[in-house]
Scaffold this motif. Structure first.
Motif, PDB file in Angstrom:
ATOM      1  N   GLU A   9       0.830  -1.210   0.000  1.00 44.83           N
ATOM      2  CA  GLU A   9       0.000   0.000   0.000  1.00 44.83           C
ATOM      3  C   GLU A   9       0.861   1.256   0.000  1.00 44.83           C
ATOM      4  OE1 GLU A   9      -3.105   0.418  -0.536  1.00 44.83           O
ATOM      5  OE2 GLU A   9      -3.842  -1.619  -0.326  1.00 44.83           O
ATOM      6  N   GLU A  10       1.960   1.219   0.741  1.00 44.35           N
ATOM      7  CA  GLU A  10       2.859   2.372   0.783  1.00 44.35           C
ATOM      8  C   GLU A  10       3.483   2.610  -0.589  1.00 44.35           C
ATOM      9  OE1 GLU A  10       5.597   1.467   3.916  1.00 44.35           O
ATOM     10  OE2 GLU A  10       4.070   1.709   5.476  1.00 44.35           O
ATOM     11  N   TYR A  11       3.912   1.530  -1.241  1.00 43.06           N
ATOM     12  CA  TYR A  11       4.517   1.648  -2.561  1.00 43.06           C
ATOM     13  C   TYR A  11       3.491   2.172  -3.577  1.00 43.06           C
ATOM     14  CZ  TYR A  11       7.150   0.446  -6.742  1.00 43.06           C
ATOM     15  OH  TYR A  11       7.808   0.509  -7.941  1.00 43.06           O
ATOM     16  N   ALA A  12       2.282   1.617  -3.550  1.00 38.54           N
ATOM     17  CA  ALA A  12       1.234   2.068  -4.462  1.00 38.54           C
ATOM     18  C   ALA A  12       0.905   3.540  -4.218  1.00 38.54           C
ATOM     19  CB  ALA A  12      -0.011   1.205  -4.311  1.00 38.54           C
ATOM     20  N   GLY A  13       0.868   3.945  -2.951  1.00 38.31           N
ATOM     21  CA  GLY A  13       0.611   5.349  -2.623  1.00 38.31           C
ATOM     22  C   GLY A  13       1.691   6.263  -3.172  1.00 38.31           C
ATOM     23  N   ALA A  14       2.942   5.839  -3.076  1.00 41.31           N
ATOM     24  CA  ALA A  14       4.040   6.636  -3.619  1.00 41.31           C
ATOM     25  C   ALA A  14       3.924   6.742  -5.144  1.00 41.31           C
ATOM     26  CB  ALA A  14       5.381   6.024  -3.228  1.00 41.31           C
ATOM     27  N   CYS A  15       3.519   5.653  -5.775  1.00 38.36           N
ATOM     28  CA  CYS A  15       3.305   5.680  -7.227  1.00 38.36           C
ATOM     29  C   CYS A  15       2.189   6.651  -7.590  1.00 38.36           C
ATOM     30  CB  CYS A  15       2.969   4.283  -7.747  1.00 38.36           C
ATOM     31  SG  CYS A  15       4.344   3.131  -7.703  1.00 38.36           S
ATOM     32  N   ARG A  16       1.089   6.590  -6.832  1.00 41.49           N
ATOM     33  CA  ARG A  16      -0.027   7.501  -7.102  1.00 41.49           C
ATOM     34  C   ARG A  16       0.377   8.951  -6.899  1.00 41.49           C
ATOM     35  NH1 ARG A  16      -2.901   3.154  -4.662  1.00 41.49           N
ATOM     36  NH2 ARG A  16      -2.776   4.187  -2.647  1.00 41.49           N
ATOM     37  N   ASP A  17       1.243   9.207  -5.907  1.00 46.96           N
ATOM     38  CA  ASP A  17       1.736  10.574  -5.681  1.00 46.96           C
ATOM     39  C   ASP A  17       2.511  11.087  -6.887  1.00 46.96           C
ATOM     40  OD1 ASP A  17       0.598  10.594  -3.173  1.00 46.96           O
ATOM     41  OD2 ASP A  17       2.493  10.206  -2.106  1.00 46.96           O
ATOM     42  N   GLU A  18       3.111  10.163  -7.653  1.00 48.96           N
ATOM     43  CA  GLU A  18       3.863  10.522  -8.855  1.00 48.96           C
ATOM     44  C   GLU A  18       2.988  10.514 -10.103  1.00 48.96           C
ATOM     45  OE1 GLU A  18       7.282   8.000  -9.157  1.00 48.96           O
ATOM     46  OE2 GLU A  18       8.046   8.605  -7.207  1.00 48.96           O
ATOM     47  N   GLY A  19       1.696  10.276  -9.928  1.00 49.01           N
ATOM     48  CA  GLY A  19       0.782  10.314 -11.054  1.00 49.01           C
ATOM     49  C   GLY A  19       0.544   8.977 -11.736  1.00 49.01           C
ATOM     50  N   VAL A  20       1.062   7.897 -11.160  1.00 47.19           N
ATOM     51  CA  VAL A  20       0.858   6.562 -11.724  1.00 47.19           C
ATOM     52  C   VAL A  20      -0.353   5.942 -11.025  1.00 47.19           C
ATOM     53  CG1 VAL A  20       1.882   4.275 -12.049  1.00 47.19           C
ATOM     54  CG2 VAL A  20       3.331   6.309 -12.149  1.00 47.19           C
ATOM     55  N   PRO A  21      -1.382   5.542 -11.766  1.00 46.11           N
ATOM     56  CA  PRO A  21      -2.607   5.024 -11.142  1.00 46.11           C
ATOM     57  C   PRO A  21      -2.456   3.581 -10.644  1.00 46.11           C
ATOM     58  CG  PRO A  21      -2.829   4.957 -13.502  1.00 46.11           C
ATOM     59  CD  PRO A  21      -1.503   5.618 -13.212  1.00 46.11           C
ATOM     60  N   ALA A  22      -1.575   3.370  -9.678  1.00 47.95           N
ATOM     61  CA  ALA A  22      -1.284   2.030  -9.157  1.00 47.95           C
ATOM     62  C   ALA A  22      -2.306   1.614  -8.115  1.00 47.95           C
ATOM     63  CB  ALA A  22       0.110   2.008  -8.543  1.00 47.95           C
ATOM     64  N   ARG A  23      -2.542   0.310  -8.050  1.00 51.99           N
ATOM     65  CA  ARG A  23      -3.401  -0.236  -6.998  1.00 51.99           C
ATOM     66  C   ARG A  23      -2.849  -1.586  -6.574  1.00 51.99           C
ATOM     67  NH1 ARG A  23      -8.052  -3.486  -8.349  1.00 51.99           N
ATOM     68  NH2 ARG A  23      -7.838  -4.277 -10.449  1.00 51.99           N
ATOM     69  N   VAL A  24      -3.310  -2.065  -5.436  1.00 52.63           N
ATOM     70  CA  VAL A  24      -2.823  -3.319  -4.872  1.00 52.63           C
ATOM     71  C   VAL A  24      -3.863  -4.410  -5.084  1.00 52.63           C
ATOM     72  CG1 VAL A  24      -2.069  -4.486  -2.753  1.00 52.63           C
ATOM     73  CG2 VAL A  24      -1.470  -2.089  -3.140  1.00 52.63           C
ATOM     74  N   VAL A  25      -3.398  -5.566  -5.545  1.00 54.21           N
ATOM     75  CA  VAL A  25      -4.250  -6.739  -5.687  1.00 54.21           C
ATOM     76  C   VAL A  25      -3.551  -7.909  -5.014  1.00 54.21           C
ATOM     77  CG1 VAL A  25      -5.333  -5.959  -7.827  1.00 54.21           C
ATOM     78  CG2 VAL A  25      -3.301  -7.376  -7.935  1.00 54.21           C
ATOM     79  N   MET A  26      -4.341  -8.898  -4.623  1.00 53.90           N
ATOM     80  CA  MET A  26      -3.792 -10.092  -3.981  1.00 53.90           C
ATOM     81  C   MET A  26      -3.683 -11.202  -5.009  1.00 53.90           C
ATOM     82  SD  MET A  26      -2.789 -11.474  -1.187  1.00 53.90           S
ATOM     83  CE  MET A  26      -2.442 -13.090  -0.561  1.00 53.90           C
ATOM     84  N   ASP A  27      -2.506 -11.806  -5.100  1.00 51.14           N
ATOM     85  CA  ASP A  27      -2.309 -12.972  -5.955  1.00 51.14           C
ATOM     86  C   ASP A  27      -2.332 -14.195  -5.040  1.00 51.14           C
ATOM     87  OD1 ASP A  27      -1.681 -14.790  -7.932  1.00 51.14           O
ATOM     88  OD2 ASP A  27       0.454 -14.298  -7.940  1.00 51.14           O
ATOM     89  N   LEU A  28      -3.450 -14.883  -5.016  1.00 47.00           N
ATOM     90  CA  LEU A  28      -3.611 -16.021  -4.111  1.00 47.00           C
ATOM     91  C   LEU A  28      -2.661 -17.165  -4.444  1.00 47.00           C
ATOM     92  CD1 LEU A  28      -7.493 -16.079  -3.816  1.00 47.00           C
ATOM     93  CD2 LEU A  28      -5.838 -15.206  -2.165  1.00 47.00           C
ATOM     94  N   ALA A  29      -2.381 -17.366  -5.727  1.00 49.15           N
ATOM     95  CA  ALA A  29      -1.517 -18.475  -6.131  1.00 49.15           C
ATOM     96  C   ALA A  29      -0.107 -18.338  -5.552  1.00 49.15           C
ATOM     97  CB  ALA A  29      -1.455 -18.571  -7.650  1.00 49.15           C
ATOM     98  N   SER A  30       0.408 -17.112  -5.491  1.00 50.79           N
ATOM     99  CA  SER A  30       1.763 -16.913  -4.972  1.00 50.79           C
ATOM    100  C   SER A  30       1.773 -16.347  -3.554  1.00 50.79           C
ATOM    101  CB  SER A  30       2.548 -15.982  -5.898  1.00 50.79           C
ATOM    102  OG  SER A  30       1.991 -14.686  -5.883  1.00 50.79           O
ATOM    103  N   ASP A  31       0.595 -16.122  -2.962  1.00 46.92           N
ATOM    104  CA  ASP A  31       0.468 -15.559  -1.623  1.00 46.92           C
ATOM    105  C   ASP A  31       1.265 -14.261  -1.506  1.00 46.92           C
ATOM    106  OD1 ASP A  31      -0.614 -15.539   0.944  1.00 46.92           O
ATOM    107  OD2 ASP A  31       1.163 -16.484   1.813  1.00 46.92           O
ATOM    108  N   ALA A  32       0.986 -13.366  -2.453  1.00 46.64           N
ATOM    109  CA  ALA A  32       1.702 -12.090  -2.484  1.00 46.64           C
ATOM    110  C   ALA A  32       0.744 -10.978  -2.870  1.00 46.64           C
ATOM    111  CB  ALA A  32       2.849 -12.158  -3.487  1.00 46.64           C
ATOM    112  N   PHE A  33       1.095  -9.761  -2.436  1.00 46.33           N
ATOM    113  CA  PHE A  33       0.384  -8.571  -2.858  1.00 46.33           C
ATOM    114  C   PHE A  33       1.131  -7.997  -4.058  1.00 46.33           C
ATOM    115  CE2 PHE A  33      -0.796  -8.749   1.660  1.00 46.33           C
ATOM    116  CZ  PHE A  33      -2.177  -8.719   1.527  1.00 46.33           C
ATOM    117  N   LEU A  34       0.395  -7.655  -5.097  1.00 45.78           N
ATOM    118  CA  LEU A  34       0.988  -7.095  -6.296  1.00 45.78           C
ATOM    119  C   LEU A  34       0.541  -5.655  -6.454  1.00 45.78           C
ATOM    120  CD1 LEU A  34       0.167  -9.977  -8.806  1.00 45.78           C
ATOM    121  CD2 LEU A  34       2.144  -9.780  -7.295  1.00 45.78           C
TER     122      LEU A  34
END
Length: 66
Positions: free
Chosen positions: A21-46
């Protein structure tokens, strides 16, 4: 729509700490429309950016006239 993965974060992070969420927020601050999704297969947030797929020219037949 296509998705581009900007970064991956393991789901088992410390409690109360949300690096994806922090990384996505920093991206959004730079104008990149990033969001966080969960990848259940790899147990990771993307952190992803959704992009429209390039449009393909459609072949259109001329309407029949009679």
């Amino acid at each position: 729509m296509d998705r581009t993965v900007l970064e991956r974060f393991p789901a088992g992070g410390p409690r109360g700490h949300w690096p994806a969420e922090e990384y996505a927020g920093a991206c959004r601050d730079e104008g990149v429309p990033a969001r966080v999704v969960m990848d259940l297969a790899s147990d990771a947030f993307l952190v992803v950016v959704e992009q429209r797929a390039p449009e393909r020219p459609e072949s259109r037949a001329s309407p029949a006239r009679g």
